[in-house]
Design a protein around this motif. Structure first.
Motif, PDB file in Angstrom:
ATOM      1  N   LEU A  92       0.826  -1.205   0.000  1.00 44.46           N
ATOM      2  CA  LEU A  92       0.000   0.000   0.000  1.00 44.46           C
ATOM      3  C   LEU A  92       0.860   1.255   0.000  1.00 44.46           C
ATOM      4  O   LEU A  92       0.602   2.207  -0.754  1.00 44.46           O
ATOM      5  CB  LEU A  92      -0.926  -0.017   1.213  1.00 44.46           C
ATOM      6  CG  LEU A  92      -1.878   1.179   1.360  1.00 44.46           C
ATOM      7  CD1 LEU A  92      -2.800   1.285   0.157  1.00 44.46           C
ATOM      8  CD2 LEU A  92      -2.703   1.050   2.649  1.00 44.46           C
TER       9      LEU A  92
ATOM     10  N   ARG B 283     -10.436   0.558  -4.225  1.00 41.36           N
ATOM     11  CA  ARG B 283     -10.838  -0.563  -5.074  1.00 41.36           C
ATOM     12  C   ARG B 283      -9.854  -0.754  -6.224  1.00 41.36           C
ATOM     13  O   ARG B 283      -9.551  -1.895  -6.603  1.00 41.36           O
ATOM     14  CB  ARG B 283     -12.246  -0.318  -5.617  1.00 41.36           C
ATOM     15  CG  ARG B 283     -12.774  -1.477  -6.446  1.00 41.36           C
ATOM     16  CD  ARG B 283     -14.163  -1.180  -6.983  1.00 41.36           C
ATOM     17  NE  ARG B 283     -14.655  -2.277  -7.798  1.00 41.36           N
ATOM     18  CZ  ARG B 283     -15.787  -2.253  -8.491  1.00 41.36           C
ATOM     19  NH1 ARG B 283     -16.572  -1.164  -8.441  1.00 41.36           N
ATOM     20  NH2 ARG B 283     -16.152  -3.291  -9.218  1.00 41.36           N
TER      21      ARG B 283
ATOM     22  N   ARG C 174      -6.933  -2.529  -4.696  1.00 45.34           N
ATOM     23  CA  ARG C 174      -7.204  -3.907  -4.283  1.00 45.34           C
ATOM     24  C   ARG C 174      -7.457  -4.827  -5.473  1.00 45.34           C
ATOM     25  O   ARG C 174      -6.969  -5.961  -5.491  1.00 45.34           O
ATOM     26  CB  ARG C 174      -8.402  -3.917  -3.332  1.00 45.34           C
ATOM     27  CG  ARG C 174      -8.783  -5.289  -2.806  1.00 45.34           C
ATOM     28  CD  ARG C 174      -9.804  -5.158  -1.683  1.00 45.34           C
ATOM     29  NE  ARG C 174     -10.939  -4.355  -2.078  1.00 45.34           N
ATOM     30  CZ  ARG C 174     -12.043  -4.849  -2.662  1.00 45.34           C
ATOM     31  NH1 ARG C 174     -12.123  -6.149  -2.912  1.00 45.34           N
ATOM     32  NH2 ARG C 174     -13.045  -4.064  -2.968  1.00 45.34           N
ATOM     33  N   GLN C 175      -8.184  -4.348  -6.486  1.00 51.82           N
ATOM     34  CA  GLN C 175      -8.592  -5.228  -7.573  1.00 51.82           C
ATOM     35  C   GLN C 175      -7.751  -5.072  -8.837  1.00 51.82           C
ATOM     36  O   GLN C 175      -7.787  -5.964  -9.695  1.00 51.82           O
ATOM     37  CB  GLN C 175     -10.067  -4.988  -7.918  1.00 51.82           C
ATOM     38  CG  GLN C 175     -11.018  -5.324  -6.781  1.00 51.82           C
ATOM     39  CD  GLN C 175     -12.474  -5.186  -7.179  1.00 51.82           C
ATOM     40  OE1 GLN C 175     -12.788  -4.795  -8.301  1.00 51.82           O
ATOM     41  NE2 GLN C 175     -13.374  -5.518  -6.265  1.00 51.82           N
TER      42      GLN C 175
ATOM     43  N   VAL D 150      -3.007  -4.727  -6.942  1.00 51.64           N
ATOM     44  CA  VAL D 150      -2.483  -5.863  -6.182  1.00 51.64           C
ATOM     45  C   VAL D 150      -2.231  -7.091  -7.055  1.00 51.64           C
ATOM     46  O   VAL D 150      -1.174  -7.724  -6.946  1.00 51.64           O
ATOM     47  CB  VAL D 150      -3.411  -6.194  -4.997  1.00 51.64           C
ATOM     48  CG1 VAL D 150      -3.034  -7.526  -4.361  1.00 51.64           C
ATOM     49  CG2 VAL D 150      -3.335  -5.088  -3.951  1.00 51.64           C
TER      50      VAL D 150
END
Length: 294
Positions: free
Chosen positions: A106, A196, A199-200, A203
């Motif tokens: 992050l 989002r 994360r989607q 990552v």
């Protein structure tokens, strides 16, 4: 005026392609380095198969037949205390490395893909933190955690292991190279929020880099000795490194414990080897994808 005659096709066909000669000196240096690194591991592997009486009687690499007896004796020591140390180490290394990889991913993504005031200063501070040895920070960390009542707890080993300046640096470099800005802009155009997108979208692209951060931090925590030595007083919370150290100190009065220390050292490196073998496929996938893109 003489003109050069063209060589016959048969003569040209007999020419052998040039083959690069092997570099002998680098090969020898690599072999010497491999022997230097693997020789202690080989000695531990052989020494763990010997009984306490024959361990130091003769120095040979001939294996013995006492491996399973040593493992049984080590398992029976203080009602299975060794396996409690292994479980503590797995907790420290597993949770600490996973949290460190998540925080590094992050933080590295933020430093790589967002332009904000002080970004360069923060990154330079991280580079300075990479150069600071962990030995220097151990005592100040103990004083801070003791001030809030966390000394001699699991948190005293976990919390300092979560933040890794080197892991954040690696994640920042990998995010800048692996996550295209066009993909992020396309996700924003589709209405996805920033978390989002991370994360989607980010990552999955950063998985090989995050696995590398996880492995580095896992090995560092698994082999860490000084931080638990300063933080912990209860041997039920000891990691395997500190537990084997206490056994080694007792070996001066009880020589039979030396074989247990060596057997425990052998068993303690097996999870690291298994982890590397199970996670190396992520690097192969990343190299394959890089070659396809090229």
């Amino acid at each position: 005026m003489a003109t050069a005659r063209p060589q016959p096709a048969a003569a040209a066909g007999r020419r052998r392609p040039h083959r690069p000669r092997p570099q002998l000196v680098p090969t020898i240096v690599l072999l010497v380095g491999a022997v230097y690194c693997l020789l202690p591991v080989a000695w531990v592997l052989v020494a763990a198969t010997k009984s306490g009486s024959s361990l130091f009687s003769t120095f040979t690499f001939a294996p013995g037949d006492a491996l399973f007896a040593n493992i049984a004796e080590l398992s029976a020591y203080r009602g299975g205390q060794f396996w409690r140390w292994v479980a503590n180490t797995a907790l420290y290394a597993g949770v600490g490395a996973a949290a460190s990889a998540a925080l590094s991913g992050l933080s590295g993504y933020t430093l790589a893909k967002y332009d904000f005031v002080g970004r360069s200063a923060i990154f330079n501070m991280l580079l300075a933190g990479v150069l600071v040895p962990g030995v220097i920070l151990a005592v100040p960390q103990y004083l801070l955690l003791a001030k809030v009542g966390l000394a001699d707890t699991y948190w005293s080993v976990l919390l300092p292991s979560i933040i890794s300046p080197y892991g954040i640096y690696l994640a920042r470099i990998y995010a800048a190279a692996a996550v295209p800005d066009t993909v992020i802009e396309a996700a924003r155009t589709d209405g996805a929020g920033e978390f989002r997108i991370f994360r989607q979208v980010a990552v999955p692209m950063m998985v090989p880099g995050l696995i590398t951060v996880f492995l580095f931090q896992f090995v560092a925590i698994w082999n860490n000795f000084l931080l638990p030595f300063i933080m912990l007083a209860d041997d039920d919370k000891f990691p395997v490194t500190l537990g084997l150290y206490t056994l080694l100190n007792q070996g001066s009065t009880t020589p039979a414990l030396y074989s247990l220390v060596i057997t425990g050292s052998l068993l303690s490196i097996i999870p690291l080897v298994a982890l590397f073998l199970s996670l190396q496929r992520y690097w192969r996938i990343d190299l394959l994808s890089g070659s396809i893109k090229a």
